[in-house]
Design a protein around this motif. Structure first.
Motif, PDB file in Angstrom:
ATOM      1  N   GLY A  36      10.747  -7.155  25.414  1.00 20.26           N
ATOM      2  CA  GLY A  36       9.980  -5.919  25.290  1.00 20.26           C
ATOM      3  C   GLY A  36      10.262  -5.233  23.964  1.00 20.26           C
ATOM      4  N   GLY A  37      11.540  -5.241  23.583  1.00 24.93           N
ATOM      5  CA  GLY A  37      11.943  -4.627  22.316  1.00 24.93           C
ATOM      6  C   GLY A  37      11.301  -5.349  21.142  1.00 24.93           C
ATOM      7  N   ILE A  38      11.307  -6.680  21.225  1.00 29.71           N
ATOM      8  CA  ILE A  38      10.684  -7.467  20.151  1.00 29.71           C
ATOM      9  C   ILE A  38       9.201  -7.120  20.062  1.00 29.71           C
ATOM     10  N   GLY A  39       8.578  -6.981  21.233  1.00 25.43           N
ATOM     11  CA  GLY A  39       7.156  -6.610  21.270  1.00 25.43           C
ATOM     12  C   GLY A  39       6.913  -5.296  20.569  1.00 25.43           C
ATOM     13  N   ALA A  40       7.741  -4.288  20.914  1.00 28.57           N
ATOM     14  CA  ALA A  40       7.583  -2.969  20.290  1.00 28.57           C
ATOM     15  C   ALA A  40       7.796  -3.072  18.783  1.00 28.57           C
ATOM     16  N   GLY A  41       8.802  -3.893  18.411  1.00 28.10           N
ATOM     17  CA  GLY A  41       9.078  -4.104  16.986  1.00 28.10           C
ATOM     18  C   GLY A  41       7.878  -4.696  16.272  1.00 28.10           C
ATOM     19  N   LEU A  42       7.227  -5.652  16.921  1.00 28.80           N
ATOM     20  CA  LEU A  42       6.052  -6.303  16.332  1.00 28.80           C
ATOM     21  C   LEU A  42       4.934  -5.292  16.077  1.00 28.80           C
ATOM     22  N   ILE A  43       4.763  -4.371  17.050  1.00 27.03           N
ATOM     23  CA  ILE A  43       3.714  -3.368  16.890  1.00 27.03           C
ATOM     24  C   ILE A  43       4.012  -2.504  15.669  1.00 27.03           C
ATOM     25  N   ILE A  44       5.257  -2.032  15.594  1.00 26.25           N
ATOM     26  CA  ILE A  44       5.641  -1.176  14.464  1.00 26.25           C
ATOM     27  C   ILE A  44       5.457  -1.936  13.150  1.00 26.25           C
ATOM     28  N   PHE A  45       5.917  -3.193  13.159  1.00 23.94           N
ATOM     29  CA  PHE A  45       5.816  -4.015  11.957  1.00 23.94           C
ATOM     30  C   PHE A  45       4.360  -4.181  11.525  1.00 23.94           C
ATOM     31  N   SER A  46       3.490  -4.429  12.512  1.00 23.26           N
ATOM     32  CA  SER A  46       2.086  -4.677  12.145  1.00 23.26           C
ATOM     33  C   SER A  46       1.429  -3.410  11.599  1.00 23.26           C
ATOM     34  N   VAL A  47       1.761  -2.258  12.206  1.00 22.82           N
ATOM     35  CA  VAL A  47       1.163  -1.013  11.715  1.00 22.82           C
ATOM     36  C   VAL A  47       1.679  -0.704  10.302  1.00 22.82           C
ATOM     37  N   ALA A  48       2.995  -0.910  10.116  1.00 28.48           N
ATOM     38  CA  ALA A  48       3.569  -0.682   8.791  1.00 28.48           C
ATOM     39  C   ALA A  48       2.921  -1.627   7.787  1.00 28.48           C
ATOM     40  N   GLY A  49       2.738  -2.872   8.216  1.00 27.77           N
ATOM     41  CA  GLY A  49       2.117  -3.863   7.344  1.00 27.77           C
ATOM     42  C   GLY A  49       0.708  -3.448   6.956  1.00 27.77           C
ATOM     43  N   LEU A  50      -0.025  -2.956   7.926  1.00 27.30           N
ATOM     44  CA  LEU A  50      -1.398  -2.509   7.669  1.00 27.30           C
ATOM     45  C   LEU A  50      -1.387  -1.360   6.665  1.00 27.30           C
ATOM     46  N   LEU A  70      -4.406   6.071  16.532  1.00 33.72           N
ATOM     47  CA  LEU A  70      -3.915   7.064  15.569  1.00 33.72           C
ATOM     48  C   LEU A  70      -3.164   6.375  14.437  1.00 33.72           C
ATOM     49  N   LEU A  71      -2.290   5.433  14.824  1.00 33.73           N
ATOM     50  CA  LEU A  71      -1.501   4.735  13.800  1.00 33.73           C
ATOM     51  C   LEU A  71      -2.406   3.937  12.864  1.00 33.73           C
ATOM     52  N   TYR A  72      -3.373   3.236  13.445  1.00 32.55           N
ATOM     53  CA  TYR A  72      -4.292   2.450  12.626  1.00 32.55           C
ATOM     54  C   TYR A  72      -5.101   3.358  11.705  1.00 32.55           C
ATOM     55  N   MET A  73      -5.473   4.514  12.279  1.00 25.28           N
ATOM     56  CA  MET A  73      -6.282   5.425  11.480  1.00 25.28           C
ATOM     57  C   MET A  73      -5.502   5.954  10.292  1.00 25.28           C
ATOM     58  N   ILE A  74      -4.232   6.300  10.550  1.00 23.70           N
ATOM     59  CA  ILE A  74      -3.399   6.793   9.448  1.00 23.70           C
ATOM     60  C   ILE A  74      -3.290   5.727   8.378  1.00 23.70           C
ATOM     61  N   ALA A  75      -3.087   4.476   8.858  1.00 30.28           N
ATOM     62  CA  ALA A  75      -2.954   3.382   7.900  1.00 30.28           C
ATOM     63  C   ALA A  75      -4.246   3.175   7.116  1.00 30.28           C
ATOM     64  N   MET A  76      -5.376   3.234   7.820  1.00 32.34           N
ATOM     65  CA  MET A  76      -6.647   2.955   7.151  1.00 32.34           C
ATOM     66  C   MET A  76      -7.131   4.129   6.303  1.00 32.34           C
ATOM     67  N   ALA A  77      -6.577   5.310   6.585  1.00 32.21           N
ATOM     68  CA  ALA A  77      -7.005   6.489   5.830  1.00 32.21           C
ATOM     69  C   ALA A  77      -6.494   6.459   4.405  1.00 32.21           C
ATOM     70  N   THR A  78      -5.585   5.524   4.076  1.00 32.62           N
ATOM     71  CA  THR A  78      -5.134   5.397   2.688  1.00 32.62           C
ATOM     72  C   THR A  78      -6.335   5.103   1.803  1.00 32.62           C
ATOM     73  N   ASP A  79      -7.339   4.512   2.435  1.00 33.85           N
ATOM     74  CA  ASP A  79      -8.593   4.193   1.769  1.00 33.85           C
ATOM     75  C   ASP A  79      -9.279   5.429   1.179  1.00 33.85           C
ATOM     76  N   ILE A  80      -9.189   6.530   1.914  1.00 33.53           N
ATOM     77  CA  ILE A  80      -9.873   7.741   1.450  1.00 33.53           C
ATOM     78  C   ILE A  80      -8.863   8.765   0.938  1.00 33.53           C
ATOM     79  N   GLY A  81      -7.711   8.248   0.487  1.00 39.64           N
ATOM     80  CA  GLY A  81      -6.746   9.128  -0.166  1.00 39.64           C
ATOM     81  C   GLY A  81      -5.658   9.643   0.758  1.00 39.64           C
ATOM     82  N   GLY A  82      -5.514   9.020   1.914  1.00 39.63           N
ATOM     83  CA  GLY A  82      -4.405   9.405   2.801  1.00 39.63           C
ATOM     84  C   GLY A  82      -4.820  10.452   3.804  1.00 39.63           C
ATOM     85  N   ILE A  83      -4.099  10.433   4.924  1.00 36.78           N
ATOM     86  CA  ILE A  83      -4.452  11.300   6.038  1.00 36.78           C
ATOM     87  C   ILE A  83      -4.225  12.767   5.685  1.00 36.78           C
ATOM     88  N   LEU A  84      -3.213  13.036   4.857  1.00 43.94           N
ATOM     89  CA  LEU A  84      -2.882  14.430   4.552  1.00 43.94           C
ATOM     90  C   LEU A  84      -3.953  15.075   3.676  1.00 43.94           C
TER      91      LEU A  84
END
Lengths: 650, 254
Positions: free
Chosen positions: A200-214, A597-611
């Protein structure tokens, strides 16, 4: 009674199971076909070449393929679990392996054929319905419904591939498995499988890793190239973490004996359900994620475009008028613009001197409007000051860098004035409707003096507001037609050879109406595709959850009726059902929304970041809230249905 | 002072007086004292199971009154009835009726869980009962991992966990081999002797019935006769077999 007759009788007896299996398969075929109808649509295919909507199709495409694989295998597994015991019995009664294979292949072959037929038919119906509904609601004319061979071929191929794999696996298992195990399969299947919080921990790690990667790779144009890798990683991680989540929860709750015993009934059932429903919950989470993510994109794009149209057009409509071009008398103009239902609210004019100048570096000709800062201030309610001998460059457009100092050098060809002029400042902002050129703001005295040294002509900018611009599309079109008729009769004021300037550009009507219409048609396709997919996935997630819960209803009935026999009251049963349903409904919802939400934050870098775009978050909150409310309604409905089905006959 | 009294119990399936109606019980009277161990026997269709269902409140009689511990359970409805059953009665079924998703221990304490008892209390009770019936070593296993006899002993423990006044068992040995049957019946003996709980058993197994103190024979929805245990179990077994022979013969006089 022949063997075939016996089989037929058994099928009739188990009709419910067969029908359920058929419905699941048809549903998978249908959803995939609806997607294919979009993916292979001729208009979409053309747009895909331009890669504008490629990204919009990737995530749902992967989600849908994974969905098909899991959903069909799962339905097959459920179905075969109940059939396995019968196969075991047949074999003890002397049925050969050949017979078993024949029976299984025939049975499943028939199911596959029927599923393809019903799935494609319902897919045809619903995709057609979807298209006409969405094109009407969104008022989009750039996409039309059409069918082609690819849609059918892709759907049938994907389905058959997945289905054949599932059947092949079962055949292998039945033929190699010990007979006793096959006979007991109905119960052995309930053995609690691998419990490993580490997994389960590895699974959670994979999710975090993939979002960070994105987040790290989704910059600029290459982001789309990797998105499918991150998406797959997220799904794999999600699968493991959901699979182990219940074990983890139970382990934690077990630390307090009181808590554990208090929730014994629902917790043990939860553990059991989660293991069984892992793939379903993962799919539903992903579907919710896609729905929320895409709906947010749709909403943001829609609102952002509307905002931009408003921002770029302080006035509803504007045009440039010279002695010859766009020349209508006040009376003629008002006969077009000022209608009974839509009166003119304001009509401002700004005298300018329009001139052309070659760009030093690029070499093309650009258009500029020289304007007196005093009159400019009046109309825009600004208080800009320009000293004599100086000028301010005002592009009148939103720029990538609002604080940037854009240089502009006035050039005089042959007739240079005695005095030199220097640039004082740059004023980067959108203040008035853009009319083919940028502003050069000068002092009132310099305005008249400079005119004689520049190569251009006097013109007047007209700015008009009407009562309701949204109903003034026709007015704009009529005005353009009237101008075109006038302009035809007069010679061109721009150099025909240069593409940067043209009469058409310079004397076009800059209106909110026109922009909104253009926007709807060009961005409309992306808008359509995204809306289409989010609605498709919304419905899909509901249907899957519902089907899965109710596929086991007989078993649930038996379980609760056993409990009732030893003295469990109906309110206690209702409470237990609620306790079991809440996580099944809301864990995927929360997971899906969080992932979105995580994907959106990651993809919002496209339009100059979520902030830089806090609006995205607001839109997201609205969509997530609406989804949550929908899910609550759906939960109550399912609970009601489930209680009714379970308690009936007590 | 009887713990359970059934007076003039009539049960008709279908509309009374109609052509297709079946009368399962015809005005039956039964009185059971605290600490009794009674077996109800009779051929198929004699109304054994119907009687047990009515005595336990799972089914309503067409007319007549069932009183348990001064409570007229035939007048209790819905959840009151369920609560009464949970607190005052223990049930044992032919097919064990355990939950596959719970361990043996969890199955045993389930009725206490529903009553909201404390964890300590539940643990103590589970340890005590499993010790009494020799299943302490399998407490953490799941039903599908243990034998039928062990499953039924788990069910007996579950039935006793809330310290009910009466245990009702419907063919508890029906799915068991003879040695498991003997083990279960010894459990019932213990229940009566050590916990002074009343046991009412429906069975067609003479061997199982021989563990009881009194056997009531049903025929065609009425009590045909009853015999009381005198002396050893072996002699009672012989007595029941003999009685059943004459009784069984009587039904086949043509």
């Amino acid at each position: 009674m022949s063997f075939n007759q016996m089989v037929r009788k058994m099928i009739r007896h188990d009709a419910r199971k067969y029908i359920f299996y058929l419905v699941c398969n048809s549903l998978a075929v249908m959803l995939f076909f609806i997607y294919a109808a979009l993916f292979y649509n001729d208009d979409v295919t053309k747009a895909k070449m331009a890669e504008t909507i490629q990204y919009a199709l990737i995530i749902p495409g992967i989600a849908l393929i994974v969905f098909t694989v899991f959903f069909i295998s799962h339905a097959h597994h459920l179905f075969i679990k109940s059939r396995k015991r019968e196969f075991g019995l047949f074999r003890t009664l002397g049925m050969t392996n050949r017979d078993v294979v024949k029976l299984l292949v025939m049975e499943n072959g028939l199911i596959a054929c029927l599923s393809i037929i019903t799935g494609l038919l319902s897919g045809l119906l619903f995709s057609r319905l979807f298209f006409s509904l969405l094109t009407t609601v969104l008022n989009i004319q750039t996409i039309s419904y059409g069918l082609n061979v690819q849609m059918f071929a892709a759907t049938i191929m994907v389905y058959l591939l997945v289905f054949a794999t599932a059947v092949g696996r079962t055949l292998y298992m039945i033929l190699t498995q010990n007979l006793i195990l096959t006979l007991k399969s109905d119960r052995v299947g309930e053995v609690v499988k691998l419990n490993s919080p580490l997994l389960g921990g590895i699974g959670a790690g994979l999710i975090i890793f993939s979002v960070a990667g994105l987040y790290l790779t989704y910059t600029g144009n290459q982001g789309d190239d990797y998105i499918f890798i991150w998406m797959i990683l997220t799904m794999v991680g999600l699968y493991f973490s959901i699979n182990q989540l219940s074990s983890l929860l139970i382990k934690m709750v077990k630390k307090s004996k009181r808590m554990y015993y208090k929730n014994l009934l629902s917790l043990s059932s939860l553990d059991y359900k989660f293991k069984q429903l892992t793939s379903t919950l993962m799919l539903v989470s992903v579907m919710i994620m896609v729905t929320v993510l895409y709906s947010t994109i749709v909403l943001f794009t829609y609102l952002d475009t509307a905002r931009q149209i408003e921002e770029r057009h302080p006035y509803d409509l504007a045009f440039l008028q010279t002695a010859e071009k766009n020349q209508l008398t006040e009376e003629q103009l008002y006969s077009i613009v000022d209608t009974e239902e839509n009166h003119v609210q304001a009509h401002d004019t700004l005298p300018v001197f329009t001139f052309f100048q070659e760009d030093e570096y690029a070499g093309w000709i650009s258009t500029f409007h020289l304007v007196s800062v005093q009159t400019f201030n009046q109309i825009t309610s600004n208080s800009i000051e320009v000293k004599a001998g100086e000028y301010i460059f005002h592009p009148n457009q939103p720029a990538a860098d609002p604080d940037g100092a854009y240089e502009f050098q006035l050039k005089f060809e042959g007739k240079a004035p005695a005095q030199s002029y220097i640039q004082d400042d740059t004023f980067v902002q959108s203040t008035l409707n853009y009319l083919g050129g940028e502003f050069i703001l000068v002092n009132e005295e310099d305005f008249d003096a400079l005119k004689t040294h520049l190569n251009g002509f006097d013109a007047t900018m007209n700015f008009i507001n009407v009562a309701d611009w949204k109903s003034a599309f026709e007015v704009t079109r009529n005005l353009e037609a009237a101008f075109a008729a006038v302009n035809q009769r007069t010679p061109s004021v721009t150099s025909e050879a240069d593409e940067g300037t043209s009469d058409e550009r310079l004397f076009s009507v800059a209106s909110k109406m026109e922009d909104a219409a253009i926007n709807r048609q060009t961005d409309g396709l992306t808008f359509f595709v995204i809306s289409f997919l989010s609605v498709l996935f919304l419905i899909g997630s509901f249907v899957i959850l519902y089907l899965n819960l109710f596929s086991n209803i007989e078993k649930e009935r038996l379980r609760f009726s056993n409990l009732h026999r030893i003295g469990v009251t109906v309110p206690e049963i209702k409470k237990a059902i609620a306790k079991e349903l809440i996580p099944v409904f809301f864990i995927p919802t929360l997971t899906g929304i969080t992932l979105a939400l995580l994907y959106m934050i990651a993809m919002a870098t496209d339009i100059g970041g979520i902030l830089q775009n806090p609006d995205v978050l607001v839109n997201f909150a609205v969509i997530a809230g609406v989804y949550f409310i929908l899910q609550i309604g759906f939960y109550f409905y399912s609970k009601w249905r489930m209680v009714a089905a379970v308690v009936k006959g007590f | 002072m009887p713990i359970l009294e059934a007076g003039n119990i009539v049960k008709v399936y279908g509309e009374s007086g109609q052509e297709h109606s079946t009368t399962a019980l015809k005005g039956l009277d039964l009185s059971i004292n605290k600490g009794d161990f009674i077996a109800i026997m009779g051929p198929s269709g004699s109304g054994k199971s119907t009687l047990l269902n009515i005595l336990s409140g799972m089914d309503q009689p067409t007319s007549g009154v069932v009183t348990i511990k001064d409570e007229k359970i035939s007048e209790l409805k819905g959840d009151d009835l369920a609560l009464f059953r949970r607190r005052e009665l223990g049930f044992i079924f032919q097919d064990f009726n355990l939950l596959d998703s719970l361990t043996v221990k969890e199955n045993i304490i389930l009725p206490m869980v529903l009553e909201g008892k404390s964890a300590d209390e539940m643990d103590k009770r589970a340890v005590y009962l499993s010790g009494l019936f020799g299943i302490e070593s399998i407490l953490n296993q799941y039903p599908y991992q243990i034998s039928g006899g062990q499953q039924q002993r788990t069910a007996v423990s579950r039935a006793l966990v809330n310290e009910p006044g009466i245990i009702l068992a419907d063919e508890p040995t029906g799915n068991l081999d003879s040695s498991s049957s003997a083990a279960i019946m010894e459990c019932f003996e213990k229940v009566v002797e050590e916990l002074s709980t009343t046991v009412i058993l429906v069975t067609h197994d003479v061997f199982a019935a021989s563990y009881s103190q009194r056997v009531v024979f049903l025929q065609d929805g009425a009590i045909h006769s009853s015999i009381q245990k005198q002396g050893s179990r072996e002699s009672f077994l012989k007595q029941i077999i003999d009685h059943q022979r004459t009784f069984g013969g009587a039904s086949h006089v043509f």
